[in-house]
Design an enzyme around this catalytic site. Structure first.
Site, PDB file in Angstrom:
ATOM      1  N   TYR A 144     -38.513 -21.693  54.747  1.00 19.34           N
ATOM      2  CA  TYR A 144     -39.737 -21.966  55.505  1.00 19.34           C
ATOM      3  C   TYR A 144     -39.825 -21.004  56.685  1.00 19.34           C
ATOM      4  O   TYR A 144     -38.813 -20.582  57.231  1.00 19.34           O
ATOM      5  CB  TYR A 144     -39.806 -23.419  56.004  1.00 19.34           C
ATOM      6  CG  TYR A 144     -38.595 -23.927  56.765  1.00 19.34           C
ATOM      7  CD1 TYR A 144     -37.465 -24.356  56.089  1.00 19.34           C
ATOM      8  CD2 TYR A 144     -38.596 -24.008  58.158  1.00 19.34           C
ATOM      9  CE1 TYR A 144     -36.366 -24.851  56.778  1.00 19.34           C
ATOM     10  CE2 TYR A 144     -37.502 -24.505  58.858  1.00 19.34           C
ATOM     11  CZ  TYR A 144     -36.382 -24.916  58.156  1.00 19.34           C
ATOM     12  OH  TYR A 144     -35.292 -25.401  58.827  1.00 19.34           O
ATOM     13  N   PRO A 145     -41.054 -20.645  57.035  1.00 15.19           N
ATOM     14  CA  PRO A 145     -41.230 -19.803  58.214  1.00 15.19           C
ATOM     15  C   PRO A 145     -41.414 -20.664  59.460  1.00 15.19           C
ATOM     16  O   PRO A 145     -41.829 -21.821  59.354  1.00 15.19           O
ATOM     17  CB  PRO A 145     -42.528 -19.043  57.891  1.00 15.19           C
ATOM     18  CG  PRO A 145     -43.309 -19.976  57.034  1.00 15.19           C
ATOM     19  CD  PRO A 145     -42.323 -20.855  56.307  1.00 15.19           C
TER      20      PRO A 145
HETATM   21  O1  76R Z   1     -25.657 -17.184  64.709  1.00 12.06           O
HETATM   22  C1  76R Z   1     -24.939 -18.145  65.024  1.00 12.06           C
HETATM   23  O2  76R Z   1     -24.207 -18.811  64.272  1.00 12.06           O
HETATM   24  C2  76R Z   1     -24.991 -18.542  66.443  1.00 12.06           C
HETATM   25  C3  76R Z   1     -25.746 -19.758  66.617  1.00 12.06           C
HETATM   26  C4  76R Z   1     -27.155 -19.717  66.066  1.00 12.06           C
HETATM   27  C5  76R Z   1     -28.239 -18.938  66.496  1.00 12.06           C
HETATM   28  C6  76R Z   1     -28.291 -17.885  67.600  1.00 12.06           C
HETATM   29  C7  76R Z   1     -27.612 -20.536  64.961  1.00 12.06           C
HETATM   30  C8  76R Z   1     -26.812 -21.390  64.230  1.00 12.06           C
HETATM   31  N1  76R Z   1     -28.962 -20.318  64.788  1.00 12.06           N
HETATM   32  C9  76R Z   1     -29.367 -19.339  65.681  1.00 12.06           C
HETATM   33  C10 76R Z   1     -30.636 -18.805  65.810  1.00 12.06           C
HETATM   34 MN1  76R Z   1     -30.206 -21.385  63.583  1.00 12.06          MN
HETATM   35  N2  76R Z   1     -31.412 -22.418  62.342  1.00 12.06           N
HETATM   36  C11 76R Z   1     -32.781 -22.463  62.438  1.00 12.06           C
HETATM   37  C12 76R Z   1     -33.254 -23.500  61.571  1.00 12.06           C
HETATM   38  O3  76R Z   1     -35.548 -26.558  61.115  1.00 12.06           O
HETATM   39  C13 76R Z   1     -35.306 -26.259  62.302  1.00 12.06           C
HETATM   40  O4  76R Z   1     -35.341 -27.115  63.217  1.00 12.06           O
HETATM   41  C14 76R Z   1     -34.980 -24.844  62.658  1.00 12.06           C
HETATM   42  C15 76R Z   1     -34.699 -23.941  61.473  1.00 12.06           C
HETATM   43  C16 76R Z   1     -32.156 -24.046  60.928  1.00 12.06           C
HETATM   44  C17 76R Z   1     -32.144 -25.160  59.907  1.00 12.06           C
HETATM   45  C18 76R Z   1     -30.996 -23.358  61.431  1.00 12.06           C
HETATM   46  C19 76R Z   1     -29.691 -23.609  61.029  1.00 12.06           C
HETATM   47  N3  76R Z   1     -31.790 -20.385  64.340  1.00 12.06           N
HETATM   48  C20 76R Z   1     -31.760 -19.320  65.187  1.00 12.06           C
HETATM   49  C21 76R Z   1     -33.103 -18.817  65.376  1.00 12.06           C
HETATM   50  C22 76R Z   1     -33.508 -17.616  66.231  1.00 12.06           C
HETATM   51  C23 76R Z   1     -33.891 -18.198  67.577  1.00 12.06           C
HETATM   52  C24 76R Z   1     -34.189 -17.201  68.658  1.00 12.06           C
HETATM   53  O5  76R Z   1     -33.705 -16.073  68.616  1.00 12.06           O
HETATM   54  O6  76R Z   1     -34.934 -17.610  69.594  1.00 12.06           O
HETATM   55  C25 76R Z   1     -33.935 -19.632  64.654  1.00 12.06           C
HETATM   56  C26 76R Z   1     -35.440 -19.526  64.510  1.00 12.06           C
HETATM   57  C27 76R Z   1     -33.116 -20.624  64.002  1.00 12.06           C
HETATM   58  C28 76R Z   1     -33.585 -21.640  63.218  1.00 12.06           C
HETATM   59  N4  76R Z   1     -28.544 -22.360  62.832  1.00 12.06           N
HETATM   60  C29 76R Z   1     -27.217 -22.127  63.149  1.00 12.06           C
HETATM   61  C30 76R Z   1     -28.567 -23.130  61.669  1.00 12.06           C
HETATM   62  C31 76R Z   1     -27.198 -23.369  61.247  1.00 12.06           C
HETATM   63  C32 76R Z   1     -26.809 -24.145  59.992  1.00 12.06           C
HETATM   64  C33 76R Z   1     -26.377 -22.749  62.183  1.00 12.06           C
HETATM   65  C34 76R Z   1     -24.849 -22.688  62.181  1.00 12.06           C
HETATM   66  C35 76R Z   1     -24.462 -21.413  61.525  1.00 12.06           C
HETATM   67  C36 76R Z   1     -23.004 -21.159  61.476  1.00 12.06           C
HETATM   68  O7  76R Z   1     -22.304 -21.441  62.456  1.00 12.06           O
HETATM   69  O8  76R Z   1     -22.577 -20.665  60.429  1.00 12.06           O
END
Ligand code: 76R
Length: 248
Positions: A144-145
């Protein structure tokens, strides 16, 4: 002006969603269908070769529900390669039995919110592997975006770095509790497509998508700032399963 988060970019991404025109496919003669399937198989083999050579990666999934029948998620080194890929596929016989329904152009992105100061991220093999990932062969995909809200008092882009870091830490902690269950690939699309990020999740148990996304809804960065587009969910299609799908 608030401080922009530094981002690292890896491979370019194209999510290409298609419907299959079953009426046309069923009406085609056996020879055409066979030719179409053979050509499709050679495309899939070519994608596999690119992946084996670490020059990109392609995931193929069937999509459940009426939004699409299948998706190719391609990661490649340049926009030119992605464009060449989609054009080559569009010229194939099988493509003439498909209808493009949605596509998304973005680039694998890691942001610096959680990075350690002073470290050169490109010297860290884990980071390099996340920028140039081989897409997992998980049973399910969810795409999803999304945007970060910019409205009234809820404007992500007006927040100072420390507040954003704090919220992203909490986001990352929830994410990490799904380690081993859900793999996420965040692709940035500011300036490339209609939303700001593409979220692609992979899991062997599709229920974990619901658990993770639901839990994140209560976390401030999603609760207050998250805006979401359409969700696509599907099942892995390898060569054999794609063949089964096309059997009449
Ligand atoms: O990269 C990293 O592991 C560091 C922590 C982290 C960042 C910086 C991280 C971890 N995310 C990051 C950035 Mn994420 N993520 C989403 C969604 O549905 C929703 O509510 C949001 C959609 C999910 C499901 C998800 C999952 N993440 C981001 C960004 C960029 C934001 C910005 O730059 O402003 C977005 C849009 C976003 C959205 N995130 C994680 C996850 C998961 C499962 C993790 C853990 C990953 C891991 O540790 O392996």
């Amino acid at each position: 002006m608030s401080e922009a988060a530094q981002t690292l970019e890896g491979w370019y991404a194209l999510h290409d969603f298609r419907l299959i025109d079953w009426t046309l496919w069923k009406a085609a003669d056996d020879a055409t269908r066979r030719e179409a399937r053979e050509e499709l198989a050679s495309f899939l083999a070519e994608y596999q070769q690119v992946e084996d050579n670490k020059k990109g990666s392609t995931a193929t999934y069937s999509i459940v529900g009426q939004k699409a029948d299948f998706v190719f998620m391609h990661l490649r080194e340049s926009l030119e390669e992605l464009n060449a890929l989609e054009n080559a596929f569009n010229k194939s016989i099988f493509a003439s039995f498909t209808v493009p329904v949605y596509s998304y152009v973005s680039i694998v992105e890691l942001s610096s919110y959680m990075s350690k100061p002073g470290e050169d991220p490109m010297q860290n093999p884990e980071i390099v592997a996340r920028l140039y990932p081989t897409l997992p062969k998980a049973k399910h995909i969810c795409f999803y975006p999304m945007n970060k809200r910019r409205e009234g008092n809820d404007n992500w882009y007006m927040l100072d770095m420390e507040s954003r870091k704090g919220m992203m830490r909490s986001h990352g902690m929830i994410g990490r509790s799904y380690a081993g269950k859900v793999k996420q690939i965040i692709t940035g699309s500011v300036g490339l497509d209609d939303w700001e990020w593409g979220v692609t999740l992979f899991a062997d148990d599709a229920l974990q998508f619901k658990k993770l996304v639901y839990e994140m809804r209560f976390d401030e960065v999603s609760a207050r700032y998250g805006e979401f587009g359409d969700f696509y969910v599907g099942n892995r299609l390898d060569q054999a399963l794609f063949n089964d799908l096309l059997r009449i």
